[in-house]
Design a protein around this motif. Structure first.
Motif, PDB file in Angstrom:
ATOM      1  N   ILE A   3       0.835  -1.207   0.000  1.00 34.08           N
ATOM      2  CA  ILE A   3       0.000   0.000   0.000  1.00 34.08           C
ATOM      3  C   ILE A   3       0.867   1.254   0.000  1.00 34.08           C
ATOM      4  O   ILE A   3       2.054   1.213   0.312  1.00 34.08           O
ATOM      5  N   SER A   4       0.246   2.364  -0.327  1.00 34.71           N
ATOM      6  CA  SER A   4       0.815   3.690  -0.128  1.00 34.71           C
ATOM      7  C   SER A   4       0.081   4.294   1.062  1.00 34.71           C
ATOM      8  O   SER A   4      -1.071   3.955   1.314  1.00 34.71           O
TER       9      SER A   4
ATOM     10  N   PRO B  90       4.701   0.949   4.556  1.00 30.40           N
ATOM     11  CA  PRO B  90       4.086   1.108   3.233  1.00 30.40           C
ATOM     12  C   PRO B  90       5.164   1.244   2.150  1.00 30.40           C
ATOM     13  O   PRO B  90       6.319   1.564   2.442  1.00 30.40           O
ATOM     14  N   ALA B  91       4.767   1.034   0.911  1.00 32.94           N
ATOM     15  CA  ALA B  91       5.675   1.191  -0.225  1.00 32.94           C
ATOM     16  C   ALA B  91       6.148   2.636  -0.339  1.00 32.94           C
ATOM     17  O   ALA B  91       7.279   2.898  -0.760  1.00 32.94           O
ATOM     18  N   GLU B  92       5.282   3.560   0.038  1.00 34.87           N
ATOM     19  CA  GLU B  92       5.617   4.985  -0.002  1.00 34.87           C
ATOM     20  C   GLU B  92       4.743   5.724   1.000  1.00 34.87           C
ATOM     21  O   GLU B  92       3.652   5.281   1.332  1.00 34.87           O
ATOM     22  N   ILE B  93       5.264   6.844   1.481  1.00 36.86           N
ATOM     23  CA  ILE B  93       4.482   7.730   2.347  1.00 36.86           C
ATOM     24  C   ILE B  93       4.412   9.076   1.650  1.00 36.86           C
ATOM     25  O   ILE B  93       5.427   9.605   1.191  1.00 36.86           O
ATOM     26  N   LEU B  94       3.204   9.602   1.598  1.00 32.68           N
ATOM     27  CA  LEU B  94       2.965  10.914   1.003  1.00 32.68           C
ATOM     28  C   LEU B  94       2.359  11.823   2.057  1.00 32.68           C
ATOM     29  O   LEU B  94       1.725  11.347   3.002  1.00 32.68           O
TER      30      LEU B  94
ATOM     31  N   ASP C 288      12.202  11.679   3.037  1.00 36.27           N
ATOM     32  CA  ASP C 288      11.728  10.385   2.536  1.00 36.27           C
ATOM     33  C   ASP C 288      10.203  10.339   2.368  1.00 36.27           C
ATOM     34  O   ASP C 288       9.654   9.304   2.003  1.00 36.27           O
ATOM     35  N   VAL C 289       9.544  11.453   2.607  1.00 38.71           N
ATOM     36  CA  VAL C 289       8.092  11.555   2.458  1.00 38.71           C
ATOM     37  C   VAL C 289       7.818  12.448   1.251  1.00 38.71           C
ATOM     38  O   VAL C 289       8.329  13.566   1.169  1.00 38.71           O
ATOM     39  N   ARG C 290       7.018  11.928   0.315  1.00 39.44           N
ATOM     40  CA  ARG C 290       6.743  12.671  -0.913  1.00 39.44           C
ATOM     41  C   ARG C 290       5.588  13.650  -0.704  1.00 39.44           C
ATOM     42  O   ARG C 290       4.546  13.293  -0.144  1.00 39.44           O
ATOM     43  N   PHE C 291       5.765  14.873  -1.166  1.00 38.40           N
ATOM     44  CA  PHE C 291       4.733  15.904  -1.082  1.00 38.40           C
ATOM     45  C   PHE C 291       3.793  15.787  -2.270  1.00 38.40           C
ATOM     46  O   PHE C 291       4.221  15.627  -3.408  1.00 38.40           O
ATOM     47  N   VAL C 292       2.484  15.883  -1.983  1.00 40.67           N
ATOM     48  CA  VAL C 292       1.451  15.911  -3.007  1.00 40.67           C
ATOM     49  C   VAL C 292       0.588  17.133  -2.711  1.00 40.67           C
ATOM     50  O   VAL C 292      -0.044  17.210  -1.651  1.00 40.67           O
ATOM     51  N   ALA C 293       0.584  18.075  -3.627  1.00 42.47           N
ATOM     52  CA  ALA C 293      -0.206  19.297  -3.430  1.00 42.47           C
ATOM     53  C   ALA C 293      -1.691  18.992  -3.575  1.00 42.47           C
ATOM     54  O   ALA C 293      -2.098  18.267  -4.483  1.00 42.47           O
TER      55      ALA C 293
ATOM     56  N   LYS D  43      -1.669  -0.191  -5.472  1.00 41.34           N
ATOM     57  CA  LYS D  43      -3.089  -0.420  -5.796  1.00 41.34           C
ATOM     58  C   LYS D  43      -4.047   0.091  -4.720  1.00 41.34           C
ATOM     59  O   LYS D  43      -5.253   0.122  -4.925  1.00 41.34           O
ATOM     60  N   HIS D  44      -3.496   0.480  -3.541  1.00 38.47           N
ATOM     61  CA  HIS D  44      -4.337   0.972  -2.448  1.00 38.47           C
ATOM     62  C   HIS D  44      -3.671   2.141  -1.744  1.00 38.47           C
ATOM     63  O   HIS D  44      -2.440   2.202  -1.630  1.00 38.47           O
ATOM     64  N   LEU D  45      -4.507   3.041  -1.251  1.00 35.63           N
ATOM     65  CA  LEU D  45      -4.049   4.212  -0.511  1.00 35.63           C
ATOM     66  C   LEU D  45      -4.681   4.210   0.876  1.00 35.63           C
ATOM     67  O   LEU D  45      -5.907   4.231   1.006  1.00 35.63           O
ATOM     68  N   LEU D  46      -3.838   4.196   1.880  1.00 38.36           N
ATOM     69  CA  LEU D  46      -4.300   4.324   3.262  1.00 38.36           C
ATOM     70  C   LEU D  46      -4.201   5.799   3.630  1.00 38.36           C
ATOM     71  O   LEU D  46      -3.171   6.427   3.384  1.00 38.36           O
ATOM     72  N   THR D  47      -5.272   6.353   4.190  1.00 34.59           N
ATOM     73  CA  THR D  47      -5.268   7.754   4.599  1.00 34.59           C
ATOM     74  C   THR D  47      -5.268   7.872   6.115  1.00 34.59           C
ATOM     75  O   THR D  47      -5.842   7.035   6.809  1.00 34.59           O
TER      76      THR D  47
END
Length: 186
Positions: free
Chosen positions: A3-4, A43-47, A60-65, A87-91
């Motif tokens: 997951i992301s 997770p595979a990535e943290i945003l 190491d945390v990606r910014f998403v505007a 394939k999935h996003l955890l919020t």
């Protein structure tokens, strides 16, 4: 399941009167508390979603505007789903410091290919601690194009389409969903 994870930190904190992300909770800033929870899930990535790139964001945390104009968490989730590498996003909302990695891990375990999960309390979805499938992106984009920016409505549409399954929160777990929105909540 791979997951992301998304930390929702784009609110204006109008009721709190200052940026909630930098407020201390048990001696640590909320952003740090919440990132530690997400990191424990591996997770595979943290945003992190916000209106602008937060100064506290680790490298190491990606910014998403947030998609402009910002419509609260709807914008942040839509932006993250558009850039999803899994394939999935955890919020996780920045203002839910009682949430535990074990509860979120249980949500991950309940997810299925093409379908996520949303906890509910008294029939109301808790969309800021949920898992969305990548296929939810179109629903969030459509909501941003309309006039109704309610996450509850998007949740209902996703559930009707079989893309999201509601899970009733046990009474003893309801405290995990407590939001810190105003000084009196602190």
């Amino acid at each position: 399941m791979n997951i992301s994870a998304l930390l929702l930190a784009g609110g204006q904190s109008r009721r709190m009167g200052e940026d909630k992300a930098t407020l201390l909770f048990e001696g640590q800033p909320l952003w740090q508390v919440q990132l530690e929870v997400l990191r424990k899930l591996k997770p595979a990535e943290i945003l992190v979603s916000a209106r602008k790139d937060p100064s506290w964001r680790p490298s190491d945390v990606r910014f998403v505007a947030d998609d402009a104009p910002s419509r609260g968490p709807l914008s942040g989730i839509a932006a993250a789903l558009a850039k999803l590498q899994t394939k999935h996003l955890l919020t996780l909302g920045i203002d839910m410091p009682s949430m535990t990695p074990s509860y979120l891990h249980a949500l991950v375990e309940e997810s299925r290919p093409g379908s996520g999960v949303v906890p509910t309390i008294d029939g109301r979805a808790e969309p800021l601690a949920a898992i969305y499938p990548a296929e939810a992106a179109a629903y969030f984009t459509a909501a941003l194009s309309g006039a109704d920016f309610s996450l509850q409505n998007v949740i209902r549409q996703l559930a009707s389409a079989g893309k999201l399954r509601a899970i009733q929160v046990r009474k003893e777990d309801e405290k995990l969903f407590r939001n810190l929105n105003k000084p009196a909540d602190w």
